[in-house]
Write a protein that holds these residues in place. Structure first.
Motif, PDB file in Angstrom:
ATOM      1  N   GLY A 127      13.623 -17.800  19.357  1.00  0.00           N
ATOM      2  CA  GLY A 127      12.505 -16.925  19.678  1.00  0.00           C
ATOM      3  C   GLY A 127      12.571 -15.598  18.949  1.00  0.00           C
ATOM      4  O   GLY A 127      11.589 -15.150  18.337  1.00  0.00           O
ATOM      5  N   ALA A 128      13.744 -14.967  19.001  1.00  0.00           N
ATOM      6  CA  ALA A 128      13.919 -13.677  18.329  1.00  0.00           C
ATOM      7  C   ALA A 128      13.818 -13.833  16.819  1.00  0.00           C
ATOM      8  O   ALA A 128      13.249 -12.977  16.130  1.00  0.00           O
ATOM      9  CB  ALA A 128      15.265 -13.065  18.704  1.00  0.00           C
ATOM     10  N   LEU A 129      14.332 -14.932  16.281  1.00  0.00           N
ATOM     11  CA  LEU A 129      14.311 -15.139  14.833  1.00  0.00           C
ATOM     12  C   LEU A 129      12.882 -15.308  14.318  1.00  0.00           C
ATOM     13  O   LEU A 129      12.493 -14.692  13.317  1.00  0.00           O
ATOM     14  CB  LEU A 129      15.162 -16.359  14.470  1.00  0.00           C
ATOM     15  N   HIS A 130      12.092 -16.136  15.020  1.00  0.00           N
ATOM     16  CA  HIS A 130      10.710 -16.329  14.595  1.00  0.00           C
ATOM     17  C   HIS A 130       9.888 -15.060  14.807  1.00  0.00           C
ATOM     18  O   HIS A 130       9.003 -14.742  13.995  1.00  0.00           O
ATOM     19  CB  HIS A 130      10.080 -17.501  15.342  1.00  0.00           C
ATOM     20  N   GLY A 131      10.174 -14.317  15.870  1.00  0.00           N
ATOM     21  CA  GLY A 131       9.498 -13.041  16.073  1.00  0.00           C
ATOM     22  C   GLY A 131       9.782 -12.072  14.938  1.00  0.00           C
ATOM     23  O   GLY A 131       8.886 -11.358  14.469  1.00  0.00           O
ATOM     24  N   ALA A 132      11.029 -12.062  14.473  1.00  0.00           N
ATOM     25  CA  ALA A 132      11.390 -11.204  13.340  1.00  0.00           C
ATOM     26  C   ALA A 132      10.653 -11.628  12.083  1.00  0.00           C
ATOM     27  O   ALA A 132      10.205 -10.786  11.295  1.00  0.00           O
ATOM     28  CB  ALA A 132      12.900 -11.265  13.105  1.00  0.00           C
ATOM     29  N   GLY A 133      10.509 -12.934  11.886  1.00  0.00           N
ATOM     30  CA  GLY A 133       9.799 -13.421  10.706  1.00  0.00           C
ATOM     31  C   GLY A 133       8.345 -12.993  10.693  1.00  0.00           C
ATOM     32  O   GLY A 133       7.830 -12.519   9.665  1.00  0.00           O
ATOM     33  N   TRP A 134       7.669 -13.125  11.835  1.00  0.00           N
ATOM     34  CA  TRP A 134       6.261 -12.719  11.897  1.00  0.00           C
ATOM     35  C   TRP A 134       6.115 -11.208  11.769  1.00  0.00           C
ATOM     36  O   TRP A 134       5.177 -10.720  11.128  1.00  0.00           O
ATOM     37  CB  TRP A 134       5.630 -13.218  13.192  1.00  0.00           C
TER      38      TRP A 134
END
Length: 240
Positions: free
Chosen positions: A190-197
């Protein structure tokens, strides 16, 4: 009484110094490109093997070009731009070095220092966990640097402040993803994809800054506003 004329060749030549270019635009374009490419990779638009092509851009465009632009900004007296460009030029060079040399070195060290009888799966898990934990600590230091730049950016314009806020959000989410990784070294999804966006949005804001600076200069009008935060200083006439 005679008057001696001054020879034409002895008169000093009057030259006009060339107007220095805007180094911030050059460096910011490299930062925006790297942010977009890495953000797309982080959200899964490219697989792990394909994402390695980004390293050529992070080394040359985000690293070398941005670092050189920072030195030109320093020579022009633009301290904030110089500090930002040289710092994040070094960041992208460091990121490239981590991916190419440091992370494989950590993995090799774990594998070579393993006790006899340890399974290959356990060793790979330990190596992956060590890498992401090290990345999390590495980014904590960069979060401190970015917070300082964010405070300093309050004297520039609203779009630049927004870019630094998004950069803080991106780094904070990456830290949470890496330090919250599983025992086998898988970052928190969750945190990783949030960082990507967040990084993709950051790239959009950074590209807007580049567009505004270039288009406003070439078209000689403020077509793309940046919303300056500093009030213009009015000259006060001094009594004679």
């Amino acid at each position: 009484m005679s008057v001696t004329s001054v020879p034409e060749t002895s008169r000093p030549l009057v030259t006009t110094a060339p107007r220095p270019g805007h180094a911030l635009v050059i460096g910011a374009a490299g930062f925006a490109w790297c942010s977009l490419a890495l953000g797309l990779s982080t959200v899964g638009a490219m697989n792990a093997v394909g994402s390695s092509v980004i390293l050529s851009g992070t080394f040359f465009y985000g690293g070398i070009v941005q670092l050189i632009a920072g030195f030109f900004a320093l020579a022009a007296g633009a301290t904030f731009a110089a500090a930002f460009l040289t710092a994040y030029g070094a960041f992208w060079l460091g990121y490239t070095a981590i991916q190419v040399y440091v992370a494989p070195h950590i993995v090799a060290s774990v594998l070579s220092g393993a006790h006899a009888g340890t399974s290959a799966v356990a060793l790979q898990a330990q190596a992956g966990h060590d890498v992401v934990q090290a990345l999390g600590v590495f980014l904590i230091a960069w979060l401190v640097v970015t917070l300082i730049f964010t405070v300093a950016s309050l004297g520039t314009n609203a779009v630049t402040v927004l870019a630094f806020v998004l950069l803080n959000v991106t780094i904070a989410l990456l830290i949470a993803a890496y330090l919250g990784a599983s025992a086998v070294g898988v970052p928190a999804a969750g945190a990783l994809h949030g960082a990507g966006w967040a990084e993709i949005v950051l790239a959009g804001v950074a590209f807007y800054i580049v567009l505004a600076e270039l288009a406003n200069e070439t078209l000689q009008r403020s077509l793309f506003p940046l919303f300056p935060l500093r009030r213009a200083v009015r000259a006060v006439a001094q009594p004679a």
